[in-house]
Design a protein around this motif. Sequence first.
Motif, PDB file in Angstrom:
ATOM      1  N   GLY A  51       0.800  -1.227   0.000  1.00 13.76           N
ATOM      2  CA  GLY A  51       0.000   0.000   0.000  1.00 13.76           C
ATOM      3  C   GLY A  51       0.826   1.267   0.000  1.00 13.76           C
ATOM      4  O   GLY A  51       0.334   2.327   0.379  1.00 13.76           O
ATOM      5  N   ASP A  59      -3.251  -0.136  -5.449  1.00 11.37           N
ATOM      6  CA  ASP A  59      -3.675   1.189  -4.996  1.00 11.37           C
ATOM      7  C   ASP A  59      -5.016   1.627  -5.577  1.00 11.37           C
ATOM      8  O   ASP A  59      -5.740   2.391  -4.939  1.00 11.37           O
ATOM      9  CB  ASP A  59      -2.617   2.244  -5.354  1.00 11.37           C
ATOM     10  N   HIS A  72      -4.689  -1.283   0.645  1.00 12.85           N
ATOM     11  CA  HIS A  72      -5.119  -0.307   1.652  1.00 12.85           C
ATOM     12  C   HIS A  72      -6.293  -0.753   2.511  1.00 12.85           C
ATOM     13  O   HIS A  72      -6.373  -0.378   3.678  1.00 12.85           O
ATOM     14  CB  HIS A  72      -5.521   1.005   0.956  1.00 12.85           C
ATOM     15  N   ASP A  73      -7.226  -1.501   1.949  1.00 14.72           N
ATOM     16  CA  ASP A  73      -8.502  -1.738   2.617  1.00 14.72           C
ATOM     17  C   ASP A  73      -8.612  -3.049   3.386  1.00 14.72           C
ATOM     18  O   ASP A  73      -9.642  -3.300   4.006  1.00 14.72           O
ATOM     19  CB  ASP A  73      -9.644  -1.660   1.587  1.00 14.72           C
TER      20      ASP A  73
END
Length: 97
Positions: A51, A59, A72-73
Amino acid sequence: VIVDSTFSTPYLCRPFEFGCDIVVSSMTKWVGGHGAGIAGIIVDKGGFPWGAGKHPIFDKADESYGGMRWGHDLPESLAPLSYILRARTVPLRNTGG
């Protein structure tokens, strides 16, 4: 760093000790050496920062997974596994597995 370790055994050459992040290898040569099956393996050390903004595939939002951004999530406990999770789930969805 991704290393193709097809022609060296994991016992003799240890790419993670030299700073490698991902190792790919032919399992056909070392596990079933008689050639009756075809297989490969991806081994992720789980320490690369996917990330960090340098890899668009991790991304940008993946619309087929509800807009999730792989780098990221994911929950904090799964973040180190973002590469291998994506490598396992996306091809299965694309091929109907």
